[in-house]
Design a protein around this motif. Structure first.
Motif, mmCIF file in Angstrom:
data_model
loop_
_atom_site.group_PDB
_atom_site.id
_atom_site.type_symbol
_atom_site.label_atom_id
_atom_site.label_comp_id
_atom_site.label_asym_id
_atom_site.label_seq_id
_atom_site.Cartn_x
_atom_site.Cartn_y
_atom_site.Cartn_z
ATOM 1 N N ASN A 174 -14.343 4.065 23.756
ATOM 2 C CA ASN A 174 -13.884 5.424 24.053
ATOM 3 C C ASN A 174 -14.958 6.255 24.758
ATOM 4 O OD1 ASN A 174 -15.443 5.440 21.774
ATOM 5 N ND2 ASN A 174 -14.259 7.036 20.719
ATOM 6 N N GLU A 175 -16.212 6.018 24.368
ATOM 7 C CA GLU A 175 -17.306 6.781 25.020
ATOM 8 C C GLU A 175 -17.478 6.348 26.473
ATOM 9 O OE1 GLU A 175 -20.784 8.144 22.157
ATOM 10 O OE2 GLU A 175 -20.304 6.032 21.903
ATOM 11 N N ALA A 177 -15.164 5.144 28.342
ATOM 12 C CA ALA A 177 -14.014 5.658 29.088
ATOM 13 C C ALA A 177 -14.216 7.137 29.430
ATOM 14 C CB ALA A 177 -12.739 5.468 28.267
ATOM 15 N N ARG A 178 -14.808 7.902 28.504
ATOM 16 C CA ARG A 178 -15.052 9.316 28.747
ATOM 17 C C ARG A 178 -16.063 9.496 29.892
ATOM 18 N NH1 ARG A 178 -15.580 14.028 25.639
ATOM 19 N NH2 ARG A 178 -13.830 13.359 24.396
ATOM 20 N N LEU A 179 -17.145 8.703 29.825
ATOM 21 C CA LEU A 179 -18.148 8.801 30.889
ATOM 22 C C LEU A 179 -17.552 8.382 32.224
ATOM 23 C CD1 LEU A 179 -21.531 7.514 29.420
ATOM 24 C CD2 LEU A 179 -20.697 9.822 29.738
ATOM 25 N N ALA A 180 -16.692 7.377 32.193
ATOM 26 C CA ALA A 180 -16.077 6.905 33.439
ATOM 27 C C ALA A 180 -15.274 8.030 34.084
ATOM 28 C CB ALA A 180 -15.192 5.684 33.156
ATOM 29 N N GLU A 181 -14.686 8.890 33.258
ATOM 30 C CA GLU A 181 -13.944 10.045 33.815
ATOM 31 C C GLU A 181 -14.883 11.000 34.532
ATOM 32 O OE1 GLU A 181 -11.645 12.077 30.838
ATOM 33 O OE2 GLU A 181 -10.745 10.166 30.212
ATOM 34 N N TRP A 182 -16.062 11.262 33.909
ATOM 35 C CA TRP A 182 -17.017 12.181 34.564
ATOM 36 C C TRP A 182 -17.517 11.568 35.882
ATOM 37 C CZ3 TRP A 182 -15.039 15.468 31.982
ATOM 38 C CH2 TRP A 182 -15.237 15.740 30.643
ATOM 39 N N ILE A 183 -17.687 10.247 35.860
ATOM 40 C CA ILE A 183 -18.186 9.567 37.070
ATOM 41 C C ILE A 183 -17.159 9.733 38.203
ATOM 42 C CG2 ILE A 183 -18.681 7.269 38.042
ATOM 43 C CD1 ILE A 183 -19.800 6.617 35.118
ATOM 44 N N ALA A 184 -15.895 9.524 37.854
ATOM 45 C CA ALA A 184 -14.847 9.660 38.872
ATOM 46 C C ALA A 184 -14.750 11.101 39.372
ATOM 47 C CB ALA A 184 -13.506 9.193 38.292
ATOM 48 N N GLU A 185 -14.865 12.035 38.450
ATOM 49 C CA GLU A 185 -14.816 13.454 38.819
ATOM 50 C C GLU A 185 -15.970 13.788 39.794
ATOM 51 O OE1 GLU A 185 -12.922 16.043 37.959
ATOM 52 O OE2 GLU A 185 -14.226 17.663 38.691
ATOM 53 N N ALA A 186 -17.154 13.257 39.470
ATOM 54 C CA ALA A 186 -18.323 13.516 40.325
ATOM 55 C C ALA A 186 -18.124 12.883 41.702
ATOM 56 C CB ALA A 186 -19.580 12.974 39.658
ATOM 57 N N ASP A 187 -17.572 11.683 41.737
ATOM 58 C CA ASP A 187 -17.301 11.024 43.022
ATOM 59 C C ASP A 187 -16.399 11.887 43.894
ATOM 60 O OD1 ASP A 187 -18.625 8.534 43.194
ATOM 61 O OD2 ASP A 187 -17.225 7.650 41.770
ATOM 62 N N ARG A 188 -15.338 12.411 43.282
ATOM 63 C CA ARG A 188 -14.387 13.213 44.065
ATOM 64 C C ARG A 188 -15.086 14.440 44.641
ATOM 65 N NH1 ARG A 188 -10.663 11.184 40.111
ATOM 66 N NH2 ARG A 188 -11.229 12.850 38.685
ATOM 67 N N PRO A 256 -19.905 -3.650 29.878
ATOM 68 C CA PRO A 256 -20.110 -3.606 28.421
ATOM 69 C C PRO A 256 -21.101 -2.550 27.955
ATOM 70 C CG PRO A 256 -21.150 -5.571 29.374
ATOM 71 C CD PRO A 256 -20.350 -4.928 30.472
ATOM 72 N N LEU A 257 -21.972 -2.090 28.874
ATOM 73 C CA LEU A 257 -22.994 -1.148 28.434
ATOM 74 C C LEU A 257 -23.301 -0.140 29.527
ATOM 75 C CD1 LEU A 257 -25.177 -0.414 26.301
ATOM 76 C CD2 LEU A 257 -26.710 -2.009 27.484
ATOM 77 N N LEU A 258 -23.330 1.132 29.142
ATOM 78 C CA LEU A 258 -23.831 2.182 30.038
ATOM 79 C C LEU A 258 -25.128 2.697 29.419
ATOM 80 C CD1 LEU A 258 -20.525 4.164 30.776
ATOM 81 C CD2 LEU A 258 -21.548 2.308 32.104
ATOM 82 N N VAL A 259 -26.110 2.930 30.270
ATOM 83 C CA VAL A 259 -27.421 3.367 29.773
ATOM 84 C C VAL A 259 -27.813 4.634 30.507
ATOM 85 C CG1 VAL A 259 -29.860 2.783 29.520
ATOM 86 C CG2 VAL A 259 -28.137 0.976 29.372
ATOM 87 N N CYS A 260 -28.181 5.650 29.747
ATOM 88 C CA CYS A 260 -28.663 6.889 30.361
ATOM 89 C C CYS A 260 -30.159 7.030 30.066
ATOM 90 C CB CYS A 260 -27.896 8.086 29.789
ATOM 91 S SG CYS A 260 -28.415 9.648 30.538
#
Ligand SMILES: Cc1cc2nc3c(=O)[nH]c(=O)nc-3n(C[C@H](O)[C@H](O)[C@H](O)COP(=O)(O)O)c2cc1C
Length: 343
Positions: A174-175, A177-188, A256-260
């Motif tokens: 779920n986390e 997926a949430r970050l993926a939304e911000w990434i897509a928003e930033a791309d747009r 499988p992993l996102l790292v900030c």
């Protein structure tokens, strides 16, 4: 995959150093490893000035990305990654060094000065990362969904933390997926800006050059949703942000992993540390059979940076967002001739 003949920068053989090589010879040779570091848009924004057993690392701001990176944050992180490779190579060659960060208050481009210390303490924790320097590559293709074990995640986090930064590993579905939304928003938002598209197009080359991102490299054209060699024309001409956003969203949520990587401060020393931490993390990942690519968009778009921080629950300033996993092997990106960056 064999290294293509023109990627001479990646075909390094330390045996060419010879048994009699001096510390100064080894320092010059180690710089060949430094320049294999990742850099934003493969700008390779560094210059090394050697004086015997001392080298100064300078930022080359002529290679800046004023739209995507207006404060040279990623430019300095790229230089930090190169500095880290230099430290690894010197440690592998059995040399100790002392580093003065930002040695000139008059010249902010002078990022670090490194001096070989004969008979000093060699950082043996870095030498095991040496082989990974020529193996590391940015992989923009999808990764397998094989999860990354807890102990591997911990080793990755410790690698970054050793360079004084904060590392957040995000692996829950779920986390991500949430970050993926911000990434897509930033791309747009980014692709909505013609200056951003033009700047990106300027660093995607349809014929081979010694910098930038080859349009035919795996993942570059696919992500932009256009066949080469029309890709750069397409970026310049159309708003393709929605296609890119969807592709990045799928890549982010499918990895499988996102790292900030985050830092306490948001200034040049912090960015230099973040770059060194990035490369330490990436090389450690290579040792674990992992590859990576970048999804920094929500950090580049200032309005989304705070949202990202709140979502991941980190204290510091987010500097880089990566996805990591097991990916297919891809070819290396080119590098500038060593004579162009070392004097
Ligand atoms: C600070 C930094 C930011 C980067 N940001 C991105 C990015 O947003 N998107 C991307 O595809 N690659 C990004 N990259 C990766 C570079 O494009 C890549 O390092 C360069 O093309 C050279 O390729 P290599 O890493 O395979 O050697 C970034 C690299 C660095 C060091």
């Amino acid at each position: 995959m064999d290294t293509p003949a023109h990627d001479v920068a990646w075909r390094l053989d330390e045996r060419t150093l010879g048994a009699q090589a001096s510390a100064a010879d080894k320092l010059r040779f180690a710089l060949r490893y430094a320049v294999l570091a990742p850099s934003s848009h493969n700008t390779q924004p560094w210059r090394f000035i050697v004086d015997g057993e001392t080298v100064t690392l300078n930022a080359d701001r002529l290679r800046a990305l004023p739209v995507a990176d207006p404060y040279d944050r990623e430019l300095i992180m790229s230089c930090g990654a190169a500095l880290f490779n230099l430290r690894v190579a010197l440690s592998h060659f059995g040399l100790a060094y002392a580093i003065t960060l930002f040695p000139s208050s008059a010249d902010p481009d002078m990022l670090a000065q490194l001096r070989i210390v004969s008979g000093g303490h060699v950082d043996t924790s870095l030498s095991p990362l040496f082989e990974a320097i020529v193996e590391r590559v940015t992989t923009r293709l999808p990764f397998s969904d094989v999860p990354i074990a807890d102990d591997v995640r911990e080793r990755l986090a410790r690698a970054g933390q050793a360079e004084g930064v904060e590392i957040a590993c995000v692996h829950a579905d779920n986390e991500r997926a949430r970050l993926a939304e911000w990434i897509a928003e930033a791309d747009r938002r980014q692709f909505d800006d013609p200056r951003f598209r033009r700047e990106l197009a300027g660093w995607i080359h349809s014929s081979r050059r010694d910098d930038g991102m080859p349009a035919y490299a795996e993942g570059v054209s696919a992500l932009l949703d256009f066949a080469t060699p029309l890709v750069t024309l397409a970026i310049r001409t159309f708003d393709i942000g929605h296609g890119v956003a969807a592709a990045h969203q799928a890549l982010a949520s499918g990895s499988p992993l996102l790292v900030c990587i985050a830092t306490n401060a948001d200034d040049a020393p912090a960015w230099l540390a973040a770059g060194q931490a990035l490369e330490r993390l990436l090389l450690t990942g290579v040792g674990e059979g992992l590859t990576a690519s970048y999804l920094n968009q929500p950090i580049e778009v200032e309005a989304l940076r705070e949202r990202l921080r709140a979502t991941i629950k980190i204290d510091g300033e987010p500097q880089l967002l990566l996805r990591m996993g097991h990916g297919p092997r891809v070819a290396h990106a080119p590098r500038r001739p060593i004579e162009d960056v070392v004097s």
